[in-house]
Design a protein around this motif. Sequence first.
Motif, PDB file in Angstrom:
ATOM      1  N   UNK A  80       0.728  -1.054  -0.083  1.00 38.81           N
ATOM      2  CA  UNK A  80       0.230  -0.115  -0.071  1.00 38.81           C
ATOM      3  C   UNK A  80       0.933   1.166   0.116  1.00 38.81           C
ATOM      4  N   UNK A 137       3.244  11.306   4.073  1.00 35.24           N
ATOM      5  CA  UNK A 137       1.758  11.546   3.931  1.00 35.24           C
ATOM      6  C   UNK A 137       0.858  10.053   3.519  1.00 35.24           C
ATOM      7  N   UNK A 148      -2.252   8.789   5.203  1.00 32.36           N
ATOM      8  CA  UNK A 148      -3.493   8.656   4.430  1.00 32.36           C
ATOM      9  C   UNK A 148      -3.871   7.085   4.869  1.00 32.36           C
ATOM     10  N   UNK A 149      -3.007   6.089   5.037  1.00 30.85           N
ATOM     11  CA  UNK A 149      -3.344   4.666   5.229  1.00 30.85           C
ATOM     12  C   UNK A 149      -3.913   4.632   6.462  1.00 30.85           C
ATOM     13  N   UNK A 202      -5.453   6.873   8.278  1.00 26.85           N
ATOM     14  CA  UNK A 202      -6.660   7.530   8.254  1.00 26.85           C
ATOM     15  C   UNK A 202      -7.695   6.485   7.622  1.00 26.85           C
ATOM     16  N   UNK A 203      -7.456   6.088   6.474  1.00 25.32           N
ATOM     17  CA  UNK A 203      -8.172   5.024   5.889  1.00 25.32           C
ATOM     18  C   UNK A 203      -8.507   3.989   6.655  1.00 25.32           C
ATOM     19  N   UNK A 242     -11.340   4.729   9.210  1.00 21.60           N
ATOM     20  CA  UNK A 242     -12.388   5.387   8.345  1.00 21.60           C
ATOM     21  C   UNK A 242     -13.742   5.144   9.005  1.00 21.60           C
ATOM     22  N   UNK A 271      -3.169  12.849  11.844  1.00 22.95           N
ATOM     23  CA  UNK A 271      -2.205  13.307  10.779  1.00 22.95           C
ATOM     24  C   UNK A 271      -0.685  13.850  11.450  1.00 22.95           C
TER      25      UNK A 271
END
Lengths: 480, 250, 426
Positions: free
Chosen positions: A429, A442, A446-447, A449-450, A453, A472
């Motif tokens: 990923x 970043x 991103x991962x 936060x995903x 989710x 973040x």
Amino acid sequence: MTVLKPEQAASREYQAGFVTDIESDTLPPGLNEDVIRHISAKKDEPEWLLEWRLEAFRHWQTMSEPRWAAVDYPPIDYQAISYYSAPKSKEDGPKSLDEVDPKLLETYEKLGIPLREQEMLAGVAVDAVFDSVSVATTFREKLAEAGVIFCPISEAVREYPELVRQYLGSVVPTGDNFFAALNSAVFTDGSFVYIPKGVRCPMELSTYFRINASNTGQFERTLIIADEGAYVSYLEGCTAPQRDENQLHAAVVELVALDDAQIKYSTVQNWYPGDENGVGGIYNFVTKRADCRGKRSKVSWTQVETGSAITWKYPSCILRGDDSVGEFYSVALTKMHQQADTGTKMIHLGRNTRSTIVSKGIAAGYGQQSYRGLVRIGKDAHGARNYTQCDSLLIGDRCGAHTFPYVEVKNPSAVVEHEATTSKIGEDQLFYCRARGVPEEDAVNLIVNGFCKDVFNELPMEFAVEANRLMEVSLEGAVG
Amino acid sequence: MLKIENLHVRVDGKAILKGINLHVRAGEVHAIMGPNGSGKSTLSNVIAGRDGYEVSEGSIRFKGKDLLGMAPEERAWEGVFLAFQYPVEIPGVNNTYLLKAGVNARRRHLGLPELDAMDFMQRVKEKAKLVELDPSFLSRGVNEGFSGGEKKRNEIFQMAVLEPELALLDETDSGLDIDALRVVAGGVNRLRSPERAIVMVTHYQRLLDYIQPDIVHVLVDGRILKSGDKALALELEARGYDWVREEAGA
Amino acid sequence: MSLSIEQLRAQARDAFARHGVPTRRLEHWKYTDVKRALAPLADNLLELPSDPMPVDALGDELSIAGLDAWRIVIADGVVLSLPDDPPQGVHVASLAGQLHAQPEQGVAALHFDEQAPLFNGLVALNAALAGDGIVIRLEDGVRLDKPLYLLHLSRGKAVHIRHRIQLGRHAEATVIEHYAGMDAGLSNVISRLHLAEGARLHHVRVQQEAVGRTHIGRVEAELERHSQFVSHSVALGASLSRVDIVAELRGPGADCRLDGLYLTNGRQHADHHTVIAHRAPHCRSREMYRGVLDGRSRAVFNGRVVVHEGAVKTDSAQSNANLLLSGRAEVDTKPELEIYNDDVKCAHGATIGQLDENQLFYLKSRGLAHEEARQLLTFAFADEVLTGIAVPALRRHIEHAAFSKLPHGEDIEGMLAGHDGTGEMA
């Protein structure tokens, strides 16, 4: 090759770490019956509440601190803590925001919580608790029109004694556990919410807790009652200054949902976590419990736990009413030397009760975290259902993630499913994101936060943004 | 634009690429064909910068710069794009958000102003049409729950949004039915331009019916044994790879 | 380091005096009240066992039918006989014999785990009192041609047994421990297993003690590099049973599978606690435990997987599934993961529920009566745990025992006889 350096993990500045220089009325450290009498007198409390506190204190003295959680900390000297600290203000407290010390308003503004109504996000009423007392509650008139009571609990004791007396301690009894007993003895303030029958609270209610004074503990007590058919969404945020000593926060939150009532309780917990060497930080030992007393009642706990040196917290639901529903959505991030032992209890007593647990844990740096949960299906809970999903993500080889789910079933018609996974952040990923031009740090964010989710989706909009931001910045430097 | 010289690559100590030479100029479309295990995917992964490949000899230069010294994201900023053979799913990470982060990181690198949300969405919607991608895919998690064909289409869509100078298509045709293949190839053809080079890595010449290559290379056992024009692809289709091996050995 | 047998026994007695029988206040005994179960024996727990019962024809009667194995009968904790002519490279002795003839080796066999010596009262009691058991050692590369079958017949009040099984490098063996106690009382058995590099051991426990008896079992397996350990633990009998299985994956590439089945009815109580400790890189573990509970019975499953620092590339999966057939049965399950390392892939799950409605409907649409369909699915649910048992007579024996515990099991057994795909049921 991704090289994860634990000492770098999340070395970002704690942005809420400043101290407000304000004159305070602070009790000297120590705890005895006189201190409790003093607190009670300060609050002008009725006799029954003083007796209630003293009983809790006497019980507390016979109890010992729980040590079963997977957290490690030196013994706490309960006599070295001050149990009351309040900003000095006019004798009988501020009547309106204009009378609130400008330094306090400034503090909350710096934290991004403006208390002046015209400056606020429309639709959120705030109760600001500073050390031991509530300093401001906004939108009270507008709420009063709808019949909603939203005020400091110390005020509720005076104004609505019957309601308080009926419900206080009815979900978390004074002797429930060591920290709850301590809280019952010394709690100083907190929020009180009552939503009358059939009322949908016209705005989000929010309490913002701030520890400022040093050597003090914060012991707030929150009580929310949703009467038949009522609905309320309540948000809770917390910060504290950066200090080298550990400070104790032992709160109690009690929720009561009657027939067809719904309470949505969201927390973004960002107490000071200590520094990168594990010095300082808040001990967050909190008892939160909801009693779904009524038929078809529903309580959702959503929590984003990014702060505190140690978190010990299990927001729970007692699903007493038939067809009642309990939900627990949690994201916990432990980095640097943070430790968290958190989870939930779903106690199914009524028929066709349902519960959902979604827990996402992220451990980075030297962070240690445990999910500890209990799903209990009682003998009479016919048709009860539980689904638990419990995932952990590991970033770095010095952290740990643990899962301790207890499942106890006494009814054959129950369906209980528990699933859990633990894995490191996916190399594939990361590479995919980087090959699309996203820088490595970043990409990690991103991962992560995903990964969170499903829980962030449960947060009210204002908090979702905040939560994303906290996750973040917290991971900055996690990847070197 | 892309200059690979005497490239030797090992994976877990085993030699996979044994001296690759490849020159690709702007505007050209190259096809690299070869049997399974010949090193085709290794080549595209090494160009894109995936971990786990040890370059023991040789160089890869892109627009005169040493590509091997760059992180994967730096290669992307320079204009290298890899359409993955097996695109990974990234649950919860919004497809459009990923692209926006990628596009703007590149723009920062190039000293260009970042695109705001409005401009970016405009661009995304246009490109989605190009590959006939259902707009609902834009807001879904990256490849999350996509079918094989949808994933491939999403790769070409990403390529369209990112506007690379060098596009590597790794087995883009595998697993596609004929309709999906037509759409994907149509998307690629519309992205052909004098400024852009495309390198397709493929097992079958089927894709080449839709995307006409300028040059075809045959990669066998880690070496490019033969290069030619489109006719070579047809010959490979008809005769297999053994004759190339024999010819090279002879 | 090397204690005499007297010192060792004295230490163990002291430890028992300190710990006593575990109570429910201990986290790992929270759901299992062994103190209550042992109350009738409380005053004479430290008494040495009496002489063994006469076995005579009983051994043949209770043995697994049709099993071709090296059979050793252990009556009331005493090893009655040893194989006359074990294969070359296989050394079988009794613990009592060793304590007598080679005390040092005997003490070594009896020696407790140094990491957690005598950590609870029952382990201490075993160390204090276990007078016999099997000590078996396979030399490097030796493959035991047929299973070693340990038949335990117990009638005495309290029986303490200690087995020690050591497999040399690349050695292979199947060991079956079969418990057929006939009276109220306590069986307290510890089996310590060691698998050297590349060794393969299939260890099967079949617990069919009489109702009224308390069965305490503990299996400790140490797995060196690339060794493979498969464990089946089947709990059918006893009023209260508690089995702890601990697998220590100490060498890279070690592989372990722990499977278990518990079928309870009446007022039975079956408890399994397993620990899989990943201590080396590239190890794999799989675990599947299933239970079917009827009557007022209760089952406990506590499966703990620990991945220690440095145990990178760990791949671990665990599942526990339970069917409750009665409104008065209870199950408590706790699949725990403890991970101190980021390069891992671990999953676990637990379910409690009913039979799958779709499957039930499918069978009924094929003409099965509702009850038949239920029984068939219940059996299939349990039987899946047994698929890893490659000894046909053993599997048949367990299946037959399982059938006779399930409601109307005989009918289903008749229905399946001869129609089973493996042809083993006939």
